[in-house]
Design an enzyme around this catalytic site. Sequence first.
Site, mmCIF file in Angstrom:
data_model
loop_
_atom_site.group_PDB
_atom_site.id
_atom_site.type_symbol
_atom_site.label_atom_id
_atom_site.label_comp_id
_atom_site.label_asym_id
_atom_site.label_seq_id
_atom_site.Cartn_x
_atom_site.Cartn_y
_atom_site.Cartn_z
ATOM 1 N N GLU A 14 0.840 -1.204 0.000
ATOM 2 C CA GLU A 14 0.000 0.000 0.000
ATOM 3 C C GLU A 14 0.871 1.248 0.000
ATOM 4 O O GLU A 14 1.771 1.377 0.827
ATOM 5 C CB GLU A 14 -0.922 -0.014 1.232
ATOM 6 C CG GLU A 14 -1.687 1.266 1.489
ATOM 7 C CD GLU A 14 -2.600 1.649 0.335
ATOM 8 O OE1 GLU A 14 -2.387 2.750 -0.231
ATOM 9 O OE2 GLU A 14 -3.501 0.865 -0.002
ATOM 10 N N ALA A 79 -4.432 -2.825 -8.097
ATOM 11 C CA ALA A 79 -5.740 -2.250 -7.751
ATOM 12 C C ALA A 79 -5.543 -0.795 -7.330
ATOM 13 O O ALA A 79 -5.669 -0.439 -6.169
ATOM 14 C CB ALA A 79 -6.376 -3.053 -6.621
ATOM 15 N N GLY A 81 -7.122 1.964 -8.707
ATOM 16 C CA GLY A 81 -8.155 2.861 -9.217
ATOM 17 C C GLY A 81 -8.522 2.557 -10.653
ATOM 18 O O GLY A 81 -7.977 1.643 -11.278
ATOM 19 N N ARG A 82 -9.447 3.318 -11.184
ATOM 20 C CA ARG A 82 -9.908 3.109 -12.550
ATOM 21 C C ARG A 82 -10.218 4.448 -13.208
ATOM 22 O O ARG A 82 -10.450 5.442 -12.529
ATOM 23 C CB ARG A 82 -11.140 2.206 -12.570
ATOM 24 C CG ARG A 82 -12.277 2.679 -11.668
ATOM 25 C CD ARG A 82 -13.342 1.594 -11.543
ATOM 26 N NE ARG A 82 -14.432 1.990 -10.676
ATOM 27 C CZ ARG A 82 -14.422 1.817 -9.361
ATOM 28 N NH1 ARG A 82 -13.385 1.260 -8.780
ATOM 29 N NH2 ARG A 82 -15.445 2.208 -8.627
ATOM 30 N N ALA A 129 -21.032 1.856 -7.341
ATOM 31 C CA ALA A 129 -22.220 1.522 -8.125
ATOM 32 C C ALA A 129 -23.479 2.170 -7.559
ATOM 33 O O ALA A 129 -24.307 2.695 -8.307
ATOM 34 C CB ALA A 129 -22.387 0.003 -8.178
ATOM 35 N N HIS A 253 -33.312 -9.229 19.882
ATOM 36 C CA HIS A 253 -32.191 -9.960 20.473
ATOM 37 C C HIS A 253 -32.410 -11.444 20.249
ATOM 38 O O HIS A 253 -33.519 -11.941 20.428
ATOM 39 C CB HIS A 253 -32.099 -9.671 21.975
ATOM 40 C CG HIS A 253 -31.092 -10.543 22.685
ATOM 41 N ND1 HIS A 253 -29.740 -10.289 22.656
ATOM 42 C CD2 HIS A 253 -31.262 -11.674 23.426
ATOM 43 C CE1 HIS A 253 -29.111 -11.225 23.357
ATOM 44 N NE2 HIS A 253 -30.011 -12.076 23.829
#
Length: 279
Positions: A14, A79, A81-82, A129, A253
């Site tokens: 990352e 991965a 971004g796009r 989405a 519950h």
Amino acid sequence: SVYADLGTQVTIIEALPRIVPNMDKEISQNLKMILKKRGVSIYTGASVQNIQELDGHLCCHFVEKENEISINAEYVLSAVGRMPNTSGLLDTGLPIELEKGRIMVNSSFETQLLGVYAIGDLIFGSQLAHTASAQGVYVAELVAGKKPLVNLLAVPGCVYLNPEIACVGITEDEAKEQEINVKVGKFMMSANGKSLITKEERGFIKIVAQEDSQVILGAQMMCARATDMIGELVTAVANQLTVSDLLRGMRAHPTYNEAVGEALEDCFGEAIHVLKRKK
């Protein structure tokens, strides 16, 4: 997390200082511990230099805190971004402005060409989405001459792993940055009956409310079914509901959802299933 659960050795690299950096800091910390417990290696603040193919495998070279590291793997998943695919979408000469590949729109999603609208990943903003879908409904209502109902500022963010993560509104740290006085209620899911029954991992629910008005400004969840439960808090943020408003409803519950009530009660020190905080 899926590959790790299937027995694959996974390494996450990352670039930012922590994983899921756009979410609550506590979520990042908990997720890192959970993934490491499952054998996932995590490097943060890391910069990939190059990926080479060597002897039938891939070698990823990256730098973390000035240390040069190389990891061998069968596959590398990028991965980062796009971007929208506008190729062939617009005729040349149309007065529609593009910036960094995205279509520019006004607050009503209308382009410079009267009566032409753009939504979703074609424009700047949340690349989700459900955001695109809500924007589509918003535009359709505008075109039909109606006042749109949906509040496009209350966007749920969901991460589909185990445990699930879901957020809406602002975090405690963001409230501090904006100089908003808040009360934060938190409930650890280890004290939730349904979580004990289903043997869930560590998790929590956190509610951020304005101190004086009790208006709910945000919520962060990391627990089973979080992506289903966040809807209640999205409705609260969108309608500026208060802690008291949400506490009027009884919760069944044992359910995961009753933990939302505990977190709400904890905002003002009224929760009955949490340890009293030290002053």
